[in-house]
Design a protein around this motif. Sequence first.
Motif, PDB file in Angstrom:
ATOM      1  N   LEU A 167      -5.981   4.177  -5.190  1.00 40.15           N
ATOM      2  CA  LEU A 167      -4.583   3.997  -4.816  1.00 40.15           C
ATOM      3  C   LEU A 167      -4.434   3.103  -3.592  1.00 40.15           C
ATOM      4  O   LEU A 167      -3.516   2.270  -3.525  1.00 40.15           O
ATOM      5  CB  LEU A 167      -3.922   5.362  -4.568  1.00 40.15           C
ATOM      6  CG  LEU A 167      -3.576   6.156  -5.831  1.00 40.15           C
ATOM      7  CD1 LEU A 167      -3.204   7.582  -5.488  1.00 40.15           C
ATOM      8  CD2 LEU A 167      -2.431   5.482  -6.592  1.00 40.15           C
ATOM      9  N   ASN A 168      -5.318   3.259  -2.622  1.00 40.96           N
ATOM     10  CA  ASN A 168      -5.257   2.391  -1.442  1.00 40.96           C
ATOM     11  C   ASN A 168      -5.444   0.925  -1.838  1.00 40.96           C
ATOM     12  O   ASN A 168      -4.757   0.034  -1.321  1.00 40.96           O
ATOM     13  CB  ASN A 168      -6.307   2.807  -0.417  1.00 40.96           C
ATOM     14  CG  ASN A 168      -5.810   3.930   0.486  1.00 40.96           C
ATOM     15  OD1 ASN A 168      -4.621   4.012   0.789  1.00 40.96           O
ATOM     16  ND2 ASN A 168      -6.713   4.795   0.916  1.00 40.96           N
ATOM     17  N   ALA A 169      -6.361   0.689  -2.777  1.00 37.41           N
ATOM     18  CA  ALA A 169      -6.583  -0.679  -3.259  1.00 37.41           C
ATOM     19  C   ALA A 169      -5.340  -1.192  -4.000  1.00 37.41           C
ATOM     20  O   ALA A 169      -4.946  -2.359  -3.862  1.00 37.41           O
ATOM     21  CB  ALA A 169      -7.802  -0.712  -4.174  1.00 37.41           C
ATOM     22  N   PHE A 170      -4.711  -0.312  -4.776  1.00 36.39           N
ATOM     23  CA  PHE A 170      -3.502  -0.690  -5.504  1.00 36.39           C
ATOM     24  C   PHE A 170      -2.366  -1.015  -4.542  1.00 36.39           C
ATOM     25  O   PHE A 170      -1.678  -2.036  -4.698  1.00 36.39           O
ATOM     26  CB  PHE A 170      -3.091   0.450  -6.438  1.00 36.39           C
ATOM     27  CG  PHE A 170      -1.805   0.211  -7.174  1.00 36.39           C
ATOM     28  CD1 PHE A 170      -1.781  -0.555  -8.331  1.00 36.39           C
ATOM     29  CD2 PHE A 170      -0.606   0.745  -6.712  1.00 36.39           C
ATOM     30  CE1 PHE A 170      -0.591  -0.792  -9.012  1.00 36.39           C
ATOM     31  CE2 PHE A 170       0.586   0.519  -7.383  1.00 36.39           C
ATOM     32  CZ  PHE A 170       0.587  -0.246  -8.542  1.00 36.39           C
ATOM     33  N   PHE A 171      -2.162  -0.166  -3.534  1.00 42.64           N
ATOM     34  CA  PHE A 171      -1.093  -0.402  -2.563  1.00 42.64           C
ATOM     35  C   PHE A 171      -1.336  -1.689  -1.771  1.00 42.64           C
ATOM     36  O   PHE A 171      -0.383  -2.381  -1.380  1.00 42.64           O
ATOM     37  CB  PHE A 171      -0.974   0.782  -1.606  1.00 42.64           C
ATOM     38  CG  PHE A 171      -0.335   1.998  -2.204  1.00 42.64           C
ATOM     39  CD1 PHE A 171       0.873   1.921  -2.861  1.00 42.64           C
ATOM     40  CD2 PHE A 171      -0.950   3.242  -2.118  1.00 42.64           C
ATOM     41  CE1 PHE A 171       1.478   3.048  -3.420  1.00 42.64           C
ATOM     42  CE2 PHE A 171      -0.366   4.377  -2.669  1.00 42.64           C
ATOM     43  CZ  PHE A 171       0.851   4.276  -3.319  1.00 42.64           C
ATOM     44  N   LYS A 172      -2.585  -2.017  -1.531  1.00 45.11           N
ATOM     45  CA  LYS A 172      -2.923  -3.220  -0.774  1.00 45.11           C
ATOM     46  C   LYS A 172      -2.534  -4.486  -1.537  1.00 45.11           C
ATOM     47  O   LYS A 172      -2.114  -5.480  -0.936  1.00 45.11           O
ATOM     48  CB  LYS A 172      -4.419  -3.234  -0.457  1.00 45.11           C
ATOM     49  CG  LYS A 172      -4.840  -4.351   0.485  1.00 45.11           C
ATOM     50  CD  LYS A 172      -6.303  -4.228   0.846  1.00 45.11           C
ATOM     51  CE  LYS A 172      -6.720  -5.338   1.815  1.00 45.11           C
ATOM     52  NZ  LYS A 172      -8.152  -5.224   2.207  1.00 45.11           N
ATOM     53  N   SER A 173      -2.663  -4.427  -2.855  1.00 45.14           N
ATOM     54  CA  SER A 173      -2.380  -5.622  -3.670  1.00 45.14           C
ATOM     55  C   SER A 173      -1.011  -5.584  -4.345  1.00 45.14           C
ATOM     56  O   SER A 173      -0.621  -6.545  -5.013  1.00 45.14           O
ATOM     57  CB  SER A 173      -3.466  -5.792  -4.733  1.00 45.14           C
ATOM     58  OG  SER A 173      -3.537  -4.651  -5.574  1.00 45.14           O
ATOM     59  N   ASN A 174      -0.275  -4.511  -4.180  1.00 44.99           N
ATOM     60  CA  ASN A 174       1.046  -4.384  -4.797  1.00 44.99           C
ATOM     61  C   ASN A 174       2.052  -3.851  -3.778  1.00 44.99           C
ATOM     62  O   ASN A 174       1.798  -2.826  -3.127  1.00 44.99           O
ATOM     63  CB  ASN A 174       1.010  -3.428  -5.991  1.00 44.99           C
ATOM     64  CG  ASN A 174       0.172  -3.955  -7.132  1.00 44.99           C
ATOM     65  OD1 ASN A 174       0.641  -4.689  -7.988  1.00 44.99           O
ATOM     66  ND2 ASN A 174      -1.114  -3.575  -7.150  1.00 44.99           N
ATOM     67  N   LYS A 175       3.156  -4.536  -3.644  1.00 40.79           N
ATOM     68  CA  LYS A 175       4.201  -4.102  -2.732  1.00 40.79           C
ATOM     69  C   LYS A 175       5.105  -3.110  -3.445  1.00 40.79           C
ATOM     70  O   LYS A 175       5.983  -3.493  -4.225  1.00 40.79           O
ATOM     71  CB  LYS A 175       5.010  -5.302  -2.228  1.00 40.79           C
ATOM     72  CG  LYS A 175       5.988  -4.946  -1.114  1.00 40.79           C
ATOM     73  CD  LYS A 175       6.679  -6.183  -0.585  1.00 40.79           C
ATOM     74  CE  LYS A 175       7.630  -5.828   0.561  1.00 40.79           C
ATOM     75  NZ  LYS A 175       8.322  -7.029   1.102  1.00 40.79           N
ATOM     76  N   ILE A 176       4.858  -1.828  -3.198  1.00 43.11           N
ATOM     77  CA  ILE A 176       5.614  -0.781  -3.881  1.00 43.11           C
ATOM     78  C   ILE A 176       6.789  -0.336  -3.017  1.00 43.11           C
ATOM     79  O   ILE A 176       6.619   0.033  -1.853  1.00 43.11           O
ATOM     80  CB  ILE A 176       4.710   0.428  -4.207  1.00 43.11           C
ATOM     81  CG1 ILE A 176       3.604   0.020  -5.169  1.00 43.11           C
ATOM     82  CG2 ILE A 176       5.538   1.567  -4.800  1.00 43.11           C
ATOM     83  CD1 ILE A 176       4.077  -0.507  -6.503  1.00 43.11           C
ATOM     84  N   LYS A 177       7.976  -0.387  -3.593  1.00 47.14           N
ATOM     85  CA  LYS A 177       9.183   0.096  -2.923  1.00 47.14           C
ATOM     86  C   LYS A 177       9.531   1.457  -3.530  1.00 47.14           C
ATOM     87  O   LYS A 177       9.822   1.544  -4.723  1.00 47.14           O
ATOM     88  CB  LYS A 177      10.333  -0.896  -3.098  1.00 47.14           C
ATOM     89  CG  LYS A 177      10.064  -2.251  -2.466  1.00 47.14           C
ATOM     90  CD  LYS A 177      11.238  -3.194  -2.662  1.00 47.14           C
ATOM     91  CE  LYS A 177      10.966  -4.541  -2.009  1.00 47.14           C
ATOM     92  NZ  LYS A 177      12.110  -5.486  -2.182  1.00 47.14           N
ATOM     93  N   PHE A 178       9.505   2.477  -2.718  1.00 47.70           N
ATOM     94  CA  PHE A 178       9.631   3.836  -3.227  1.00 47.70           C
ATOM     95  C   PHE A 178      11.066   4.223  -3.570  1.00 47.70           C
ATOM     96  O   PHE A 178      11.302   5.325  -4.065  1.00 47.70           O
ATOM     97  CB  PHE A 178       9.009   4.826  -2.232  1.00 47.70           C
ATOM     98  CG  PHE A 178       7.519   4.762  -2.221  1.00 47.70           C
ATOM     99  CD1 PHE A 178       6.767   5.582  -3.058  1.00 47.70           C
ATOM    100  CD2 PHE A 178       6.851   3.860  -1.410  1.00 47.70           C
ATOM    101  CE1 PHE A 178       5.384   5.506  -3.078  1.00 47.70           C
ATOM    102  CE2 PHE A 178       5.467   3.778  -1.414  1.00 47.70           C
ATOM    103  CZ  PHE A 178       4.729   4.598  -2.247  1.00 47.70           C
ATOM    104  N   ASN A 179      12.004   3.334  -3.326  1.00 49.04           N
ATOM    105  CA  ASN A 179      13.388   3.573  -3.763  1.00 49.04           C
ATOM    106  C   ASN A 179      13.768   2.695  -4.944  1.00 49.04           C
ATOM    107  O   ASN A 179      14.938   2.633  -5.333  1.00 49.04           O
ATOM    108  CB  ASN A 179      14.354   3.339  -2.606  1.00 49.04           C
ATOM    109  CG  ASN A 179      14.308   1.906  -2.083  1.00 49.04           C
ATOM    110  OD1 ASN A 179      13.366   1.162  -2.355  1.00 49.04           O
ATOM    111  ND2 ASN A 179      15.326   1.517  -1.333  1.00 49.04           N
ATOM    112  N   LYS A 180      12.764   2.012  -5.533  1.00 50.54           N
ATOM    113  CA  LYS A 180      13.009   1.133  -6.664  1.00 50.54           C
ATOM    114  C   LYS A 180      12.316   1.678  -7.915  1.00 50.54           C
ATOM    115  O   LYS A 180      11.116   1.913  -7.920  1.00 50.54           O
ATOM    116  CB  LYS A 180      12.505  -0.281  -6.371  1.00 50.54           C
ATOM    117  CG  LYS A 180      13.199  -0.964  -5.198  1.00 50.54           C
ATOM    118  CD  LYS A 180      14.682  -1.190  -5.481  1.00 50.54           C
ATOM    119  CE  LYS A 180      15.340  -1.945  -4.339  1.00 50.54           C
ATOM    120  NZ  LYS A 180      16.799  -2.162  -4.598  1.00 50.54           N
TER     121      LYS A 180
END
Length: 228
Positions: free
Chosen positions: A200-213
């Motif tokens: 998950l840390n690797a995923f978050f590093k390469s993907n800008k996740i907006k938790f309200n979207k």
Amino acid sequence: MKKIISLILLITINFYYSQSVHEGINYQLSTTGTRGEYLKYSEIQGSPYLNKDFAIAKAACCKEVLPMRYDMYADQIEYQKGGMVYILSKQEPYTKIIFKDSNTTLALENVDKKNSDLKYFVILIDGENSLLKKVSCVIEKSSDTTPLNRNPVGYSAKDSKNAVFKMITPVYYLKTANGINEVKDKGNVLDIFPDKVNELNAFFKSNKIKFNKEESLIKLVTFINSLT
């Protein structure tokens, strides 16, 4: 003015123990201390329904297909049968309602550990880890931003003047084998999946996740499900 009729009705084909209301009725949210005063849906601007029109739907447990719609304010599903409108009982086995044309599925879930209340959620991803969205609305006076009390006791006819149904910000939840948790932020997700922290840390590093979207959360949960 027609009144809501509450009754226990045994329907032998699939649906049973539902409240009945006359078709075309103006829904009364409650009576008040003053005789003859009601707050009616028809007197409030906007709509409390996810989709105002009835649409073909069915409970996943049953074969019968009926016109249904979801009332976000009352958190209940109405369905039409034999010229009447009924309220679907919030209990087993009616825990998943599928609207065929819109591909929308609602699920009954309990996300509050403090009580046993069941609420409807829109299923965005249905898998080993499911993404759920809670949609709801409140009644607001259009002249200000103060919601009227969601508890309908004490509502009066004058309360409906300049009142509107207003959607509130959706809340997203993750349903896993260990329970249901609100999705808040990166740390919250890592806490839910302690065995997948590195991925998950690797995923978050390469993907800008907006938790309200919604689209971001769908992407996130799709990735999580790909790991299992």
